[in-house]
Design an enzyme around this catalytic site. Sequence first.
Site, PDB file in Angstrom:
ATOM      1  CG  HIS A  84      -7.651  -8.600  -0.895  1.00  3.87           C
ATOM      2  ND1 HIS A  84      -6.405  -8.296  -0.404  1.00  3.87           N
ATOM      3  CD2 HIS A  84      -7.967  -7.595  -1.754  1.00  3.87           C
ATOM      4  CE1 HIS A  84      -5.994  -7.152  -0.942  1.00  3.87           C
ATOM      5  NE2 HIS A  84      -6.910  -6.707  -1.760  1.00  3.87           N
TER       6      HIS A  84
ATOM      7  CG  ASP B 189      -5.519  -7.378  -5.222  1.00  4.98           C
ATOM      8  OD1 ASP B 189      -5.115  -7.616  -6.372  1.00  4.98           O
ATOM      9  OD2 ASP B 189      -5.461  -6.239  -4.705  1.00  4.98           O
TER      10      ASP B 189
ATOM     11  CG  HIS C 188     -10.832  -5.998  -4.591  1.00  4.50           C
ATOM     12  ND1 HIS C 188     -10.173  -6.427  -5.719  1.00  4.50           N
ATOM     13  CD2 HIS C 188      -9.887  -5.431  -3.794  1.00  4.50           C
ATOM     14  CE1 HIS C 188      -8.873  -6.146  -5.600  1.00  4.50           C
ATOM     15  NE2 HIS C 188      -8.686  -5.523  -4.440  1.00  4.50           N
TER      16      HIS C 188
ATOM     17  CG  HIS D 186      -8.463  -2.593  -2.134  1.00  3.48           C
ATOM     18  ND1 HIS D 186      -7.861  -3.791  -1.844  1.00  3.48           N
ATOM     19  CD2 HIS D 186      -9.034  -2.168  -0.973  1.00  3.48           C
ATOM     20  CE1 HIS D 186      -8.051  -4.081  -0.558  1.00  3.48           C
ATOM     21  NE2 HIS D 186      -8.762  -3.115  -0.014  1.00  3.48           N
TER      22      HIS D 186
ATOM     23  CG  ASP E  76      -4.680  -1.288  -6.118  1.00  2.00           C
ATOM     24  OD1 ASP E  76      -5.627  -1.327  -5.308  1.00  2.00           O
ATOM     25  OD2 ASP E  76      -3.882  -2.242  -6.266  1.00  2.00           O
ATOM     26  CG  HIS E  77      -7.945  -3.774  -7.936  1.00  2.00           C
ATOM     27  ND1 HIS E  77      -7.712  -4.963  -8.566  1.00  2.00           N
ATOM     28  CD2 HIS E  77      -6.946  -3.615  -7.026  1.00  2.00           C
ATOM     29  CE1 HIS E  77      -6.625  -5.530  -8.051  1.00  2.00           C
ATOM     30  NE2 HIS E  77      -6.144  -4.725  -7.119  1.00  2.00           N
TER      31      HIS E  77
ATOM     32  CG  HIS F 185      -1.111  -6.486  -7.377  1.00  2.00           C
ATOM     33  ND1 HIS F 185      -0.685  -5.177  -7.361  1.00  2.00           N
ATOM     34  CD2 HIS F 185      -2.340  -6.495  -6.824  1.00  2.00           C
ATOM     35  CE1 HIS F 185      -1.618  -4.418  -6.805  1.00  2.00           C
ATOM     36  NE2 HIS F 185      -2.641  -5.195  -6.465  1.00  2.00           N
TER      37      HIS F 185
HETATM   38 ZN   LIG Z   1      -6.851  -5.141  -3.274  1.00  2.00          ZN
END
Ligand SMILES: [Zn+2]
Length: 263
Positions: free
Chosen positions: A119, A136, A61, A63, A65-66, A174
């Site tokens: 998400h 996530d 996805h 985001h 942080d990915h 995570h």
């Molecule tokens: Zn995420």
Amino acid sequence: MSIHAPHLDVRPVRAFSDNYIWLIDSPRAEALVAVDPGDAAPVIAELRLRGGSLAAILLTHHHPDHIGGVPELLRHWAVPVIGPEDARIAQRTRTVRGGDRCELSELGLSFEILQVPGHTVSHIAFWGHGALFCGDTLFSAGCGRMFEGTPIEMSASLTKLRNLPPDTRVFCGHEYTAANLRFALTVDPYNGAALEYLTQVDRLRAADRPTLPSTLGLEIRVNPFLRCDDPTVVWAAEVHAGRPLKGVAEVFGVLRAWKDQFR
Ligand SMILES: [Zn+2]
């Protein structure tokens, strides 16, 4: 290497405070595949240490942080970037959708794509070789926050994951297991499997070791978000909501909102 290769060699690379970037060893070549590289530096460091090269990037996805490490990784290795259809993933070179098969035949890897909105609206998961890379959407003993979906969509996504074989190894985005388990045990305080798992998780975390991968079989026993049809979980959600709840999606919606407020 068939798609039934029994065991992928997958290693965690830590990023930020609690992200895992998963590095999948190709069973056929001296190369690795990075899943959700939010940061390039720890991936480059791990590859230098091991002497392998990067062969592909898989994204679940959009985001940051990915995906944040993708541009820098592409400066080192010009590799395919495989991810969902989403304009927010600018570096994607190959789009995959639910039902597609992501073949990396030169690497001996093959994944089925699962569309798992909730998400985020375009979130996907990669499933193959007995491993699930679910970003996530599903966490050990918990699930992702519902930023862009409805309870109906997200609970359907989790049901899709729950229906995979129980020995599936679950690689989440995570390290949230300890906090998730404390919520799970608030919902379902007499769950013996969850209590036992908490002991194991506390021991791993005290030694600064990852609790992942989990297995789907374990998640089905300990994760309340996968058990929204279990009478104990339904009852706890109804008590929390102060009203009767109908159906898995409604129970899921109450649990998710409860967890959002849980400290
Ligand atoms: Zn995420």
